[in-house]
Design a protein around this motif. Structure first.
Motif, PDB file in Angstrom:
ATOM      1  N   ALA A 121       3.598 -42.704   0.920  1.00  0.00           N
ATOM      2  CA  ALA A 121       3.553 -41.672   1.952  1.00  0.00           C
ATOM      3  C   ALA A 121       4.882 -41.580   2.697  1.00  0.00           C
ATOM      4  O   ALA A 121       5.515 -42.591   2.998  1.00  0.00           O
ATOM      5  N   THR A 122       5.281 -40.353   3.012  1.00  0.00           N
ATOM      6  CA  THR A 122       6.541 -40.115   3.718  1.00  0.00           C
ATOM      7  C   THR A 122       6.338 -39.372   5.038  1.00  0.00           C
ATOM      8  O   THR A 122       7.314 -39.019   5.703  1.00  0.00           O
ATOM      9  N   LYS A 134       4.576 -50.855  10.062  1.00  0.00           N
ATOM     10  CA  LYS A 134       5.703 -51.754  10.297  1.00  0.00           C
ATOM     11  C   LYS A 134       5.238 -52.998  11.040  1.00  0.00           C
ATOM     12  O   LYS A 134       5.856 -54.060  10.957  1.00  0.00           O
ATOM     13  N   LYS A 161      -0.350 -43.437  12.817  1.00  0.00           N
ATOM     14  CA  LYS A 161       1.097 -43.234  12.852  1.00  0.00           C
ATOM     15  C   LYS A 161       1.739 -44.203  11.868  1.00  0.00           C
ATOM     16  O   LYS A 161       1.381 -45.392  11.826  1.00  0.00           O
ATOM     17  N   LYS A 162       2.684 -43.706  11.107  1.00  0.00           N
ATOM     18  CA  LYS A 162       3.265 -44.517  10.047  1.00  0.00           C
ATOM     19  C   LYS A 162       3.858 -45.819  10.576  1.00  0.00           C
ATOM     20  O   LYS A 162       3.844 -46.844   9.891  1.00  0.00           O
ATOM     21  N   ASP A 163       4.366 -45.791  11.810  1.00  0.00           N
ATOM     22  CA  ASP A 163       4.982 -46.984  12.379  1.00  0.00           C
ATOM     23  C   ASP A 163       4.015 -48.156  12.504  1.00  0.00           C
ATOM     24  O   ASP A 163       4.447 -49.315  12.598  1.00  0.00           O
ATOM     25  N   SER A 186       0.887 -36.975   5.817  1.00  0.00           N
ATOM     26  CA  SER A 186       0.569 -37.473   4.477  1.00  0.00           C
ATOM     27  C   SER A 186      -0.912 -37.836   4.455  1.00  0.00           C
ATOM     28  O   SER A 186      -1.368 -38.613   5.294  1.00  0.00           O
ATOM     29  N   ILE A 203      -0.342 -45.529   0.929  1.00  0.00           N
ATOM     30  CA  ILE A 203       0.505 -45.725   2.104  1.00  0.00           C
ATOM     31  C   ILE A 203       1.953 -45.973   1.696  1.00  0.00           C
ATOM     32  O   ILE A 203       2.895 -45.452   2.309  1.00  0.00           O
ATOM     33  N   GLN A 204       2.141 -46.752   0.647  1.00  0.00           N
ATOM     34  CA  GLN A 204       3.492 -47.060   0.179  1.00  0.00           C
ATOM     35  C   GLN A 204       4.247 -45.822  -0.287  1.00  0.00           C
ATOM     36  O   GLN A 204       5.476 -45.757  -0.191  1.00  0.00           O
ATOM     37  N   ILE A 212      -0.214 -40.735   8.681  1.00  0.00           N
ATOM     38  CA  ILE A 212      -0.875 -40.933   7.397  1.00  0.00           C
ATOM     39  C   ILE A 212      -2.381 -40.884   7.628  1.00  0.00           C
ATOM     40  O   ILE A 212      -2.916 -41.649   8.441  1.00  0.00           O
ATOM     41  N   ASP A 247       4.981 -38.467   9.041  1.00  0.00           N
ATOM     42  CA  ASP A 247       5.001 -39.115  10.354  1.00  0.00           C
ATOM     43  C   ASP A 247       3.644 -39.743  10.652  1.00  0.00           C
ATOM     44  O   ASP A 247       3.555 -40.767  11.324  1.00  0.00           O
TER      45      ASP A 247
END
Length: 276
Positions: A80-81, A151, A146-148, A4, A77-78, A85, A83
């Motif tokens: 984005a889907t 988190k 990385k999207k993680d 993304s 970012i919100q 970004i 793996d």
């Protein structure tokens, strides 16, 4: 693998619109084997009425508010889907396999979660360099995460609407014990900072200085440049309020990087927030 790419744009002229289209086209051409999701966060809410139209497969977000660098990236970012970004300006040109080179480093070094490409297009070197120096390792015009990561850090700090946003991101990574790498073989050209220009009418008249409590050390150190315009000063004071004085940040950062080196980086979440 899905990437993304969030691109900040302000479509207020044909030249700026074409610049964004060039970034999009080079992105697609650079990685034909990778699934792309392209998200434009557009600052000009009237761009359609002015005759501009992005390709239909691109997601366009139109915040109805004043530009804020971190907030607008957070909007992307919100949505984005992927793996990974990528967070980008629109004044960039992506070179072939730029993301493949980042992914190679990510696959071989799963502890590295944040990346920057190189803008040294003539270099034939390969490999990567772990680091957090802004403009050397942290390239604010193109970050790949990385999207993680989100988190852990939740979101980018929206107090930083432009100035010192990169500095804040760098310290946030260190605070959360997240490794960042400059990937030398990944090439993305930055076109002379043409994208998000901040209009500033205070560069001549400095009466605004009376509106702030100015730390005296600013008049005697390498940070005197932040006094040259109000937006820069405002960003610096937010940065100082969050992390401490430059001298204290320098000392904390050295200790924090040592803690990371010796596998004690989890302590940085508490240590880096200490202020003098």
């Amino acid at each position: 693998m899905k990437l993304s790419t969030v691109i900040l744009a302000k479509t207020s002229s044909s030249d700026l619109f074409q610049m964004t289209l060039n970034a999009i086209e080079s992105l697609r051409d650079s990685e034909i084997e990778i699934e792309h999701e392209i998200i434009i966060v557009e600052s000009n809410s009237n761009y359609r009425h002015e005759g501009f139209a992005f390709p239909q497969d691109i997601k366009v977000i139109l915040p109805n508010e004043k530009f804020n660098f971190h907030k607008f990236l957070n909007y992307g970012i919100q949505r984005a889907t992927g793996d990974f970004i990528a967070l980008c300006n629109n004044d960039v040109i992506f070179y072939p396999n730029w993301f493949t080179e980042i992914d190679k480093v990510a696959q071989s070094n799963p502890q590295i979660l944040s990346f920057s490409p190189s803008d040294d297009l003539s270099s034939k070197e390969t490999g990567f360099e772990i680091g957090y120096k802004v403009m050397t390792h942290i390239k604010g015009w193109c970050l790949v995460v990385k999207k993680d990561v989100f988190k852990t850090i939740k979101e980018l700090d929206e107090r930083f609407d432009f100035y010192f946003a990169d500095n804040d991101y760098a310290l946030t990574l260190i605070q959360y014990n997240i490794q960042h790498a400059l990937v030398v073989a990944s090439k993305v050209e930055h076109l002379a900072k043409r994208s998000t220009k901040v209009n500033n009418t205070n560069t001549i008249n400095k009466d605004y200085l009376t509106n702030y409590t100015i730390p005296q050390y600013l008049y005697h150190c390498d940070y005197t440049y932040v006094l040259e315009d109000e937006l820069s000063l405002n960003g610096f004071l937010k940065y100082q309020d969050k992390w401490g004085t430059p001298n204290w940040i320098y000392k904390k950062k050295k200790i924090a990087l040592l803690l990371m080196k010796y596998k004690l980086g989890f302590l940085n979440r508490f240590f880096l927030r200490l202020k003098l």
